[in-house]
Design an enzyme around this catalytic site. Sequence first.
Site, PDB file in Angstrom:
ATOM      1  N   GLU A 260       5.655   3.365  -3.030  1.00 33.09           N
ATOM      2  CA  GLU A 260       5.820   1.814  -2.140  1.00 33.09           C
ATOM      3  C   GLU A 260       6.932   1.402  -2.265  1.00 33.09           C
ATOM      4  OE1 GLU A 260       3.181  -0.542  -5.081  1.00 33.09           O
ATOM      5  OE2 GLU A 260       1.349   0.207  -4.980  1.00 33.09           O
TER       6      GLU A 260
ATOM      7  N   GLU B 213      -5.895   5.151  -1.269  1.00 36.87           N
ATOM      8  CA  GLU B 213      -6.656   4.359  -2.543  1.00 36.87           C
ATOM      9  C   GLU B 213      -7.638   3.184  -2.478  1.00 36.87           C
ATOM     10  OE1 GLU B 213      -3.347   2.766  -4.369  1.00 36.87           O
ATOM     11  OE2 GLU B 213      -2.070   4.350  -4.448  1.00 36.87           O
TER      12      GLU B 213
END
Length: 561
Positions: free
Chosen positions: A338, A439
């Site tokens: 991220e 995810e």
Amino acid sequence: MACTQDVVFDANLILIDNSTLEDGLAGWAPVGSGTKLSVHNEDQDKVPTETINTVADDYKPSGRYVLAAGRADEEDGLCCAVSGEQLKPRVTYRVAGWISLGDGAEGSHPVRVNLRLIDDECSVVDGGTVCAEAGRWTEIKGAFRLKASPCGRAAVYVQGAAAGVDVKVMDLQIFATDRRARFRKLRKKTDKVRKRDVVLKFGGAASISGASIRVMQMDSSFPFGACINGGVIQNQAFVDFFTKHFDWAVFENELKWYWTEAQEGQLNYNDADALLDFCDRNGKPVRGHCIFWAVDNVVQQWLKGLDHDQLMSAVQGRLQSLLTRYAGRFPHYDVNNEMLHGSFYQDRLGDDINAFMFRETARLDPGATLFVNDYNVEGGNDPNATPEKYIEQINALQQKGAAVGGIGLQGHVTNPVGEVICDALDKLATTDLPIWLTELDVSESDVDLRADDLEVVLREAYAHPAVEGVMFWGFMQGHMWRQDACLVNSDGTVNDAGERFIDLRREWTSHARGHIDSDGHFKFRGFHGTYVVQLATATGKMHKAFTVEKGDTPLELDMDI
């Protein structure tokens, strides 16, 4: 398999009557006491030429726009009435159009589009956010869905950007998505991307002509996987579904640094080792998630107390400890999770640290494919996570010697729109790097709609040539990070979303039956993967395995018997 979205798509039904400003400012109103609206025509060479707007097959941006000037506050802007009585619950609506900023605006500014339902609660529904700039038009890629029919009037608002910045809006539109039409296109695209013509050639044509043959696909070259943890592998219903329907695994937390070294110097790899043993026993490759995590609020407190040199030493120790222990065990690594949304290490260790992490990982475990991994990139609704910004990040890493080998799209999805997802995939594919959904979870309390939403994402991913795998971020109720996203209920029963997933996997599996022709050949078209052929002749049955790989020409295989 059909969508439950109960709307008859009407390409002519645009819920903003004067979206292209053919009637001037009719229906439009300023927001803010000092805001002034005016209509303008964009220079022809500046009108956008590419769009994902599917409101009509021949749609092209009109070039007419409304300018909101004199804005004294971020909440100032413009609004337009919407045909509220035509808004239906359980329908996914696209919010489309174009946003730019007035001449002289510096930098980029987030501009929000909201739907306001003028009811007792004056509900506000998010309709999309863009990162707008002066001198260029940015396409709106918003979406929304209502749980109940509006009981009053509705209006769409365009706000945001700093006070004093003029905002331009072109062709603002709201219309229902046509998922059925999109799926028809994707089925054709899937056939081209994921299947291949195969010719099985058997010797002794005269002796086996007319013999019965059966071809069965055993495995797909496109893997689906799911995250696991130490608790769920003790649940037999979870294990049964996981081992039957998924090909890969990823650890939910057990490989993250805050888990393996919660306290400085106290290493814990026992949990990761136990999960690796479970995956080895069940023949499931594992993605390595993650070596580092760039977001400040998930970094251990002891790391935050280190000075520059101590933190650099800790980073090097993490790399050395993890990667020497597990060298060759994880085919993928998410190196620094991220980075579009966090910069903990970069802020403290300098601009080169992210590339350093990639370089060192490649040195210590050269066989692993190294990924960037982030969220919201595929949704078109996060100014911090556009495909363009992701590509810029990847290019910057590669220029510093980072061996970026793959792109991770997390896929925490709500109200997905296929065209928006495909647009992001198309842009990221220009990097020539493989893309994985890493995810995936699709959150929707109505399980029928959840099944439809899941199908949207999976069909877009499977039909796109740059996508090479999909990982779910859990699948069982009570064992997931996001609520209302499960495929399997807590009692082990498979819900409609889970059945949709199973149906799609079945659709994407090839089996064929028939007879050997007079030339000793058997022809079929099948999905990429491994197969077993069973041939029945006068002398008995023959079994043989073969693999169908990607290719534009028919695959001809000599099947010696």
